[in-house]
Scaffold this motif. Structure first.
Motif, PDB file in Angstrom:
ATOM      1  N   ILE A  73       0.828  -1.213   0.000  1.00 15.83           N
ATOM      2  CA  ILE A  73       0.000   0.000   0.000  1.00 15.83           C
ATOM      3  C   ILE A  73       0.860   1.260   0.000  1.00 15.83           C
ATOM      4  O   ILE A  73       0.472   2.291  -0.544  1.00 15.83           O
ATOM      5  CB  ILE A  73      -0.976  -0.029   1.211  1.00 15.83           C
ATOM      6  CG1 ILE A  73      -2.406   0.069   0.741  1.00 15.83           C
ATOM      7  CG2 ILE A  73      -0.760   1.120   2.162  1.00 15.83           C
ATOM      8  CD1 ILE A  73      -2.868  -1.017  -0.134  1.00 15.83           C
TER       9      ILE A  73
ATOM     10  N   ILE B 238      -8.624   5.566  -0.790  1.00 18.23           N
ATOM     11  CA  ILE B 238      -8.974   4.234  -1.304  1.00 18.23           C
ATOM     12  C   ILE B 238      -7.892   3.225  -0.945  1.00 18.23           C
ATOM     13  O   ILE B 238      -8.188   2.079  -0.588  1.00 18.23           O
ATOM     14  CB  ILE B 238      -9.217   4.320  -2.826  1.00 18.23           C
ATOM     15  CG1 ILE B 238     -10.478   5.136  -3.040  1.00 18.23           C
ATOM     16  CG2 ILE B 238      -9.311   2.948  -3.436  1.00 18.23           C
ATOM     17  CD1 ILE B 238     -11.254   4.838  -4.234  1.00 18.23           C
ATOM     18  N   ALA B 239      -6.608   3.660  -0.992  1.00 15.31           N
ATOM     19  CA  ALA B 239      -5.514   2.749  -0.640  1.00 15.31           C
ATOM     20  C   ALA B 239      -5.617   2.342   0.823  1.00 15.31           C
ATOM     21  O   ALA B 239      -5.504   1.153   1.167  1.00 15.31           O
ATOM     22  CB  ALA B 239      -4.176   3.418  -0.927  1.00 15.31           C
ATOM     23  N   LEU B 240      -5.880   3.325   1.715  1.00 10.88           N
ATOM     24  CA  LEU B 240      -5.955   2.983   3.138  1.00 10.88           C
ATOM     25  C   LEU B 240      -7.218   2.192   3.458  1.00 10.88           C
ATOM     26  O   LEU B 240      -7.202   1.335   4.353  1.00 10.88           O
ATOM     27  CB  LEU B 240      -5.861   4.249   3.992  1.00 10.88           C
ATOM     28  CG  LEU B 240      -4.453   4.852   4.001  1.00 10.88           C
ATOM     29  CD1 LEU B 240      -4.440   6.180   4.709  1.00 10.88           C
ATOM     30  CD2 LEU B 240      -3.458   3.911   4.643  1.00 10.88           C
ATOM     31  N   ALA B 241      -8.311   2.442   2.709  1.00 13.58           N
ATOM     32  CA  ALA B 241      -9.518   1.636   2.906  1.00 13.58           C
ATOM     33  C   ALA B 241      -9.224   0.170   2.583  1.00 13.58           C
ATOM     34  O   ALA B 241      -9.637  -0.738   3.300  1.00 13.58           O
ATOM     35  CB  ALA B 241     -10.649   2.148   2.022  1.00 13.58           C
ATOM     36  N   ARG B 242      -8.433  -0.055   1.492  1.00 17.25           N
ATOM     37  CA  ARG B 242      -8.069  -1.426   1.133  1.00 17.25           C
ATOM     38  C   ARG B 242      -7.179  -2.046   2.200  1.00 17.25           C
ATOM     39  O   ARG B 242      -7.343  -3.220   2.561  1.00 17.25           O
ATOM     40  CB  ARG B 242      -7.352  -1.416  -0.232  1.00 17.25           C
ATOM     41  CG  ARG B 242      -6.826  -2.758  -0.685  1.00 17.25           C
ATOM     42  CD  ARG B 242      -7.956  -3.712  -0.973  1.00 17.25           C
ATOM     43  NE  ARG B 242      -7.474  -5.076  -1.167  1.00 17.25           N
ATOM     44  CZ  ARG B 242      -7.126  -5.895  -0.186  1.00 17.25           C
ATOM     45  NH1 ARG B 242      -7.195  -5.477   1.052  1.00 17.25           N
ATOM     46  NH2 ARG B 242      -6.713  -7.105  -0.435  1.00 17.25           N
ATOM     47  N   GLN B 243      -6.249  -1.231   2.731  1.00 14.80           N
ATOM     48  CA  GLN B 243      -5.338  -1.718   3.771  1.00 14.80           C
ATOM     49  C   GLN B 243      -6.116  -2.199   4.995  1.00 14.80           C
ATOM     50  O   GLN B 243      -5.803  -3.231   5.572  1.00 14.80           O
ATOM     51  CB  GLN B 243      -4.387  -0.584   4.157  1.00 14.80           C
ATOM     52  CG  GLN B 243      -3.516  -0.856   5.359  1.00 14.80           C
ATOM     53  CD  GLN B 243      -2.268  -1.621   5.002  1.00 14.80           C
ATOM     54  OE1 GLN B 243      -2.000  -1.852   3.837  1.00 14.80           O
ATOM     55  NE2 GLN B 243      -1.506  -2.019   5.994  1.00 14.80           N
ATOM     56  N   LEU B 244      -7.181  -1.436   5.366  1.00 11.14           N
ATOM     57  CA  LEU B 244      -7.939  -1.761   6.571  1.00 11.14           C
ATOM     58  C   LEU B 244      -9.103  -2.695   6.278  1.00 11.14           C
ATOM     59  O   LEU B 244      -9.814  -3.097   7.201  1.00 11.14           O
ATOM     60  CB  LEU B 244      -8.458  -0.466   7.211  1.00 11.14           C
ATOM     61  CG  LEU B 244      -7.370   0.529   7.618  1.00 11.14           C
ATOM     62  CD1 LEU B 244      -7.980   1.846   8.035  1.00 11.14           C
ATOM     63  CD2 LEU B 244      -6.528  -0.038   8.743  1.00 11.14           C
ATOM     64  N   GLY B 245      -9.332  -3.013   4.986  1.00 10.00           N
ATOM     65  CA  GLY B 245     -10.432  -3.909   4.624  1.00 10.00           C
ATOM     66  C   GLY B 245     -11.804  -3.339   4.937  1.00 10.00           C
ATOM     67  O   GLY B 245     -12.743  -4.083   5.183  1.00 10.00           O
ATOM     68  N   SER B 246     -11.939  -1.992   4.920  1.00  9.19           N
ATOM     69  CA  SER B 246     -13.235  -1.376   5.216  1.00  9.19           C
ATOM     70  C   SER B 246     -13.638  -0.480   4.049  1.00  9.19           C
ATOM     71  O   SER B 246     -12.790  -0.025   3.294  1.00  9.19           O
ATOM     72  CB  SER B 246     -13.141  -0.559   6.509  1.00  9.19           C
ATOM     73  OG  SER B 246     -13.291   0.809   6.259  1.00  9.19           O
ATOM     74  N   VAL B 247     -14.944  -0.219   3.877  1.00 13.20           N
ATOM     75  CA  VAL B 247     -15.362   0.632   2.760  1.00 13.20           C
ATOM     76  C   VAL B 247     -15.566   2.081   3.194  1.00 13.20           C
ATOM     77  O   VAL B 247     -15.975   2.892   2.377  1.00 13.20           O
ATOM     78  CB  VAL B 247     -16.652   0.119   2.067  1.00 13.20           C
ATOM     79  CG1 VAL B 247     -16.380  -1.115   1.266  1.00 13.20           C
ATOM     80  CG2 VAL B 247     -17.751  -0.066   3.048  1.00 13.20           C
TER      81      VAL B 247
END
Lengths: 100, 166
Positions: A4, A47-56
């Motif tokens: 990420i 969007i990158a950090l949302a993917r990192q945390l697995g949350s929308v």
């Protein structure tokens, strides 16, 4: 999967490019476009950090940023058209009438 | 394979963003911005944000950029003259260096961030269902306020574009 931090680095570079664009250009419309680049760089971070945390949640924030950017573009361009009618110019140097 | 795709996308993105900022012709700047936003939509897909990627293409490259191009062509703008007198040239160089410094600091900040391990994406991550469920439950008040904001953004330009004194 690419780590990420690579996406965050790309976002940082895009943000800096947008910031330089705001400073060096004299055409108001191009300055607005550079602001769009900065907004999109921040969207990429969300969007990158949302993917990192697995949350929308980050993606929902990007949705709101897009809505605000659309409103900003509509109002900003209307101001530019009104300004162009008065001065026949879109150069920010001619927009300095409020400056002391 | 994923690394290669990312590096190609990143190079194209930085190139097109630089074209937006540096090209003297506003129409070509706008077309470069369309390319930038489209490439960003592809990066969003790589990050699993499918719904946002579709919205990015429809809202940004579809609606906002058409508005920009429409205004540029309505005002019939030509090339912006590139400054040649010395203070402007020096100031542009300084702005570029300040931007490079800013990018460097942001990258250092990212490199030192305690990111931890990436969580596996849940089933249906980034799809319309998952985003909409979050949007209409946890974020329903900001969503309604966005509607109000867009209403203001519809009325505002109409008021601004009116010719006064007739």
């Amino acid at each position: 999967m690419v780590p990420i931090s690579w996406y965050l680095t790309l976002s940082a570079v895009l943000f800096a490019i947008g910031a330089v664009g705001v400073v060096i250009r004299r055409n108001v419309i191009v300055i607005l476009m550079a602001i769009e680049i900065m907004l999109n760089a921040v969207n990429l971070t969300f969007i990158a950090l949302a993917r990192q945390l697995g949350s929308v949640d980050g993606q929902v924030v990007v949705f709101f940023v897009m809505a605000v950017a659309a409103a900003e573009a509509a109002v900003g361009l209307a101001i530019i058209v009104a300004f162009f009618r008065n001065r026949e110019s879109v150069n920010v140097d001619d927009l300095a009438s409020l400056r002391w | 394979m994923g690394t290669f795709a990312f590096l190609v996308l990143a190079a194209l993105l930085i190139g097109s963003a630089l074209a937006v900022v540096l090209h003297p012709n506003p129409v070509k700047s706008a077309m470069a911005l369309v390319a930038t936003l489209f490439l960003l939509a592809i990066v969003f897909v790589l990050l699993g944000a499918h719904m946002i990627a579709v919205l990015q293409i429809i809202v940004y490259t579809g609606a906002i950029m058409v508005l920009f191009l429409f205004v540029i062509m309505l005002l019939n703008l030509g090339d912006e003259e590139v400054p040649t007198e010395w203070p402007r040239v020096v100031l542009r160089g300084l702005a570029g260096m300040a931007g490079a410094l800013m990018a460097l600091q942001l990258v250092r900040l990212v490199a030192g961030a305690p990111l931890g391990r990436m969580v596996d994406a849940p089933e249906g991550y980034g799809g319309a269902l998952m985003v909409a469920r979050s949007l209409f439950t946890d974020y329903v008040l900001p969503f309604e306020l966005t509607g109000l904001l867009l209403l203001v953004a519809v009325i505002g330009p109409v008021v601004l574009a009116q010719r006064r004194g007739r």
